[in-house]
Every structure is written in C-alpha cells, then in structure tokens.
Write a protein that holds these residues in place. Structure first.
Motif, PDB file in Angstrom:
ATOM      1  N   ASN A 158      49.052  57.172  18.765  1.00  0.00           N
ATOM      2  CA  ASN A 158      49.445  58.285  19.653  1.00  0.00           C
ATOM      3  C   ASN A 158      50.919  58.191  20.061  1.00  0.00           C
ATOM      4  OD1 ASN A 158      49.007  60.598  21.189  1.00  0.00           O
ATOM      5  ND2 ASN A 158      47.973  59.555  22.846  1.00  0.00           N
ATOM      6  N   VAL A 159      51.211  58.322  21.325  1.00  0.00           N
ATOM      7  CA  VAL A 159      52.601  58.348  21.782  1.00  0.00           C
ATOM      8  C   VAL A 159      53.303  57.000  21.612  1.00  0.00           C
ATOM      9  CG1 VAL A 159      52.318  60.204  23.456  1.00  0.00           C
ATOM     10  CG2 VAL A 159      51.810  57.864  24.145  1.00  0.00           C
ATOM     11  N   PHE A 160      52.520  55.948  21.372  1.00  0.00           N
ATOM     12  CA  PHE A 160      53.115  54.621  21.217  1.00  0.00           C
ATOM     13  C   PHE A 160      53.431  54.291  19.765  1.00  0.00           C
ATOM     14  CE2 PHE A 160      50.246  54.417  24.951  1.00  0.00           C
ATOM     15  CZ  PHE A 160      51.204  54.216  25.925  1.00  0.00           C
ATOM     16  N   ALA A 161      53.010  55.157  18.830  1.00  0.00           N
ATOM     17  CA  ALA A 161      53.218  54.875  17.404  1.00  0.00           C
ATOM     18  C   ALA A 161      54.711  54.698  17.117  1.00  0.00           C
ATOM     19  CB  ALA A 161      52.650  56.012  16.565  1.00  0.00           C
ATOM     20  N   GLY A 162      55.048  53.742  16.312  1.00  0.00           N
ATOM     21  CA  GLY A 162      56.437  53.499  15.950  1.00  0.00           C
ATOM     22  C   GLY A 162      57.125  52.477  16.827  1.00  0.00           C
ATOM     23  N   SER A 163      56.483  52.124  17.947  1.00  0.00           N
ATOM     24  CA  SER A 163      57.092  51.119  18.814  1.00  0.00           C
ATOM     25  C   SER A 163      57.056  49.756  18.114  1.00  0.00           C
ATOM     26  CB  SER A 163      56.305  51.037  20.129  1.00  0.00           C
ATOM     27  OG  SER A 163      56.593  49.824  20.774  1.00  0.00           O
ATOM     28  N   PRO A 164      58.091  48.940  18.274  1.00  0.00           N
ATOM     29  CA  PRO A 164      58.106  47.633  17.608  1.00  0.00           C
ATOM     30  C   PRO A 164      57.052  46.669  18.152  1.00  0.00           C
ATOM     31  CG  PRO A 164      60.024  47.891  19.034  1.00  0.00           C
ATOM     32  CD  PRO A 164      59.348  49.221  18.982  1.00  0.00           C
ATOM     33  N   THR A 165      56.445  46.999  19.293  1.00  0.00           N
ATOM     34  CA  THR A 165      55.429  46.091  19.856  1.00  0.00           C
ATOM     35  C   THR A 165      54.005  46.574  19.580  1.00  0.00           C
ATOM     36  OG1 THR A 165      55.498  47.258  21.959  1.00  0.00           O
ATOM     37  CG2 THR A 165      56.961  45.364  21.728  1.00  0.00           C
ATOM     38  N   ILE A 166      53.881  47.606  18.747  1.00  0.00           N
ATOM     39  CA  ILE A 166      52.571  48.226  18.520  1.00  0.00           C
ATOM     40  C   ILE A 166      52.174  48.113  17.044  1.00  0.00           C
ATOM     41  CG2 ILE A 166      51.362  50.457  18.534  1.00  0.00           C
ATOM     42  CD1 ILE A 166      51.906  49.549  21.328  1.00  0.00           C
ATOM     43  N   PHE A 167      50.948  47.663  16.795  1.00  0.00           N
ATOM     44  CA  PHE A 167      50.409  47.737  15.429  1.00  0.00           C
ATOM     45  C   PHE A 167      49.900  49.139  15.145  1.00  0.00           C
ATOM     46  CE2 PHE A 167      49.705  43.042  15.806  1.00  0.00           C
ATOM     47  CZ  PHE A 167      50.451  42.667  14.703  1.00  0.00           C
TER      48      PHE A 167
ATOM     49  N   SER B 160      43.234  59.135  21.907  1.00  0.00           N
ATOM     50  CA  SER B 160      44.041  59.236  20.691  1.00  0.00           C
ATOM     51  C   SER B 160      44.716  57.916  20.333  1.00  0.00           C
ATOM     52  CB  SER B 160      45.122  60.300  20.882  1.00  0.00           C
ATOM     53  OG  SER B 160      44.534  61.508  21.271  1.00  0.00           O
ATOM     54  N   CYS B 161      44.985  57.070  21.327  1.00  0.00           N
ATOM     55  CA  CYS B 161      45.717  55.825  21.057  1.00  0.00           C
ATOM     56  C   CYS B 161      44.990  54.885  20.095  1.00  0.00           C
ATOM     57  CB  CYS B 161      46.062  55.123  22.366  1.00  0.00           C
ATOM     58  SG  CYS B 161      47.407  55.926  23.245  1.00  0.00           S
ATOM     59  N   PRO B 162      43.706  54.574  20.315  1.00  0.00           N
ATOM     60  CA  PRO B 162      43.056  53.670  19.369  1.00  0.00           C
ATOM     61  C   PRO B 162      42.807  54.316  17.999  1.00  0.00           C
ATOM     62  CG  PRO B 162      41.493  54.364  21.046  1.00  0.00           C
ATOM     63  CD  PRO B 162      42.840  54.873  21.457  1.00  0.00           C
TER      64      PRO B 162
ATOM     65  N   ASN C 263      40.730  47.160  27.027  1.00  0.00           N
ATOM     66  CA  ASN C 263      41.991  47.893  26.979  1.00  0.00           C
ATOM     67  C   ASN C 263      42.945  47.086  26.105  1.00  0.00           C
ATOM     68  OD1 ASN C 263      44.631  48.720  27.452  1.00  0.00           O
ATOM     69  ND2 ASN C 263      44.275  49.208  29.597  1.00  0.00           N
ATOM     70  N   THR C 264      43.317  47.637  24.942  1.00  0.00           N
ATOM     71  CA  THR C 264      44.197  46.894  24.031  1.00  0.00           C
ATOM     72  C   THR C 264      45.655  47.312  24.181  1.00  0.00           C
ATOM     73  OG1 THR C 264      43.751  48.492  22.282  1.00  0.00           O
ATOM     74  CG2 THR C 264      42.412  46.474  22.290  1.00  0.00           C
ATOM     75  N   GLY C 265      45.954  48.065  25.229  1.00  0.00           N
ATOM     76  CA  GLY C 265      47.353  48.472  25.419  1.00  0.00           C
ATOM     77  C   GLY C 265      47.463  49.902  25.903  1.00  0.00           C
ATOM     78  N   ALA C 266      46.387  50.399  26.526  1.00  0.00           N
ATOM     79  CA  ALA C 266      46.370  51.784  27.000  1.00  0.00           C
ATOM     80  C   ALA C 266      47.263  51.961  28.225  1.00  0.00           C
ATOM     81  CB  ALA C 266      44.933  52.178  27.353  1.00  0.00           C
ATOM     82  N   CYS C 267      47.609  53.213  28.505  1.00  0.00           N
ATOM     83  CA  CYS C 267      48.410  53.520  29.692  1.00  0.00           C
ATOM     84  C   CYS C 267      47.554  53.518  30.944  1.00  0.00           C
ATOM     85  CB  CYS C 267      49.071  54.883  29.527  1.00  0.00           C
ATOM     86  SG  CYS C 267      47.910  56.252  29.702  1.00  0.00           S
ATOM     87  N   ASN C 268      46.259  53.286  30.783  1.00  0.00           N
ATOM     88  CA  ASN C 268      45.244  53.256  31.852  1.00  0.00           C
ATOM     89  C   ASN C 268      44.614  54.615  32.107  1.00  0.00           C
ATOM     90  OD1 ASN C 268      45.239  50.543  32.233  1.00  0.00           O
ATOM     91  ND2 ASN C 268      46.573  50.562  34.013  1.00  0.00           N
TER      92      ASN C 268
END
Ligand code: SF4
Length: 154
Positions: free
Chosen positions: A98-107, A92-94, A22-27
């Motif tokens: 996905n919904v995390f795109a654009g966050s400053p903590t996300i590549f 969709s995240c990897p 899990n590289t940062g999933a919501c679970n």
C-alpha cells in the motif's frame, strides 16, 4: 477421514481462535480489528475468540506490510501456530504494501513469506468486513481447504 479428525475440523470452523499480529501497520487496521471484537459487532456469535498465544490459535489475523524488523517475527509466529491454520490479511498493506510500498525498510506483501487464505480489502476495512474475512477463514478451516507454506510466493 478419521471421525475424530473430522470433528476437530468442524469444531475449528465453529469456534475459531484468532491471534492478531501487526507487522508494520499505521494502527488504523488494528483499531478496526479491536472494534470488530467488541460487543457491538458480537464476534462471539461466530465463536470467535482472541487468543494471546499463537500456540493456541487457529487463524492469524495480520495487519500492515512486512518490514525488515517484523519479517522474522511473522515467520516465527506462523511456525508456532499448530496445523491446520489459516491466515487473514486485513487491509491493503498486507496485500500489497500500500502506501508504504517502495520504502527501503519495507519488504511488502505478507504472502511473500506465508500463505494468505483471505484478503480483506480497505484502508482500513470496516469491522463488518473484518468479521466476514474471519468467518470465511473459519469456513476454509472447516472444509480443510487452507493453504500451506509451500503456497507462499517466496
Ligand atoms: S491498510 Fe491503511 S489503515 Fe491499514 S495499516 Fe495500511 S495504511 Fe494503515
């Protein structure tokens, strides 16, 4: 090809050992991955076995976008896995962040850092789709058509 190597290649396809990361999933995806490995979906009919160490795994199953904190762990675990190896991106995240795109903590997408052989679409995907993705990756390994590190986008 050396007949022993050919036998090893076919065996990998028949009995893939997977390592889940899990590289940062919501679970959400992790729960579906766990469900896909329960007796209800009978992953063992495909020879799939969850392995606790990346050093013994054939397929890396990744969930979640790559975050600032998990990128190094992703690269480290990928490096620890013996060649040949395949990567399945679950959800969709990897694939995109996905919904995390654009966050400053996300590549963002996993394939910026390591090559991805199979994408399983969904948010989250169903267990049947995850098993199908793992089976596809096993087929890719058996055919010797897995991607290598040079094929990551970087
Ligand atoms: S794809 Fe959906 S369910 Fe899976 S980790 Fe991302 S947000 Fe969660």
């Amino acid at each position: 090809m050396n007949p022993f190597k050919k036998l090893m290649q076919i065996s990998r396809g028949k009995s893939p050992w997977i390592y889940c990361l899990n590289t940062g999933a919501c679970n959400g995806c992790d729960i579906e991955i766990a469900a896909s490995l329960t007796p209800r979906y009978d992953a063992e009919q495909l020879g799939v076995r969850r392995e606790g160490s990346p050093k013994h795994a054939d397929i890396l199953v990744v969930s979640g976008p790559v975050t600032l904190r998990t990128r190094d762990a992703l690269l480290n675990i990928y490096e620890q896995m013996p060649n040949p190896k395949a990567v399945v991106a679950v959800g969709s995240c990897p694939a995109s962040g996905n919904v995390f795109a654009g966050s400053p903590t996300i590549f963002g997408a996993v394939d910026q850092f390591i090559p991805v052989d199979v994408y399983v679409a969904g948010c989250p995907p169903r267990p049947q789709a995850i098993l199908q993705g793992i089976a596809e990756a096993a087929g890719i390994l058996a055919a010797g058509k897995q991607k290598n590190l040079m094929e990551a986008k970087k």
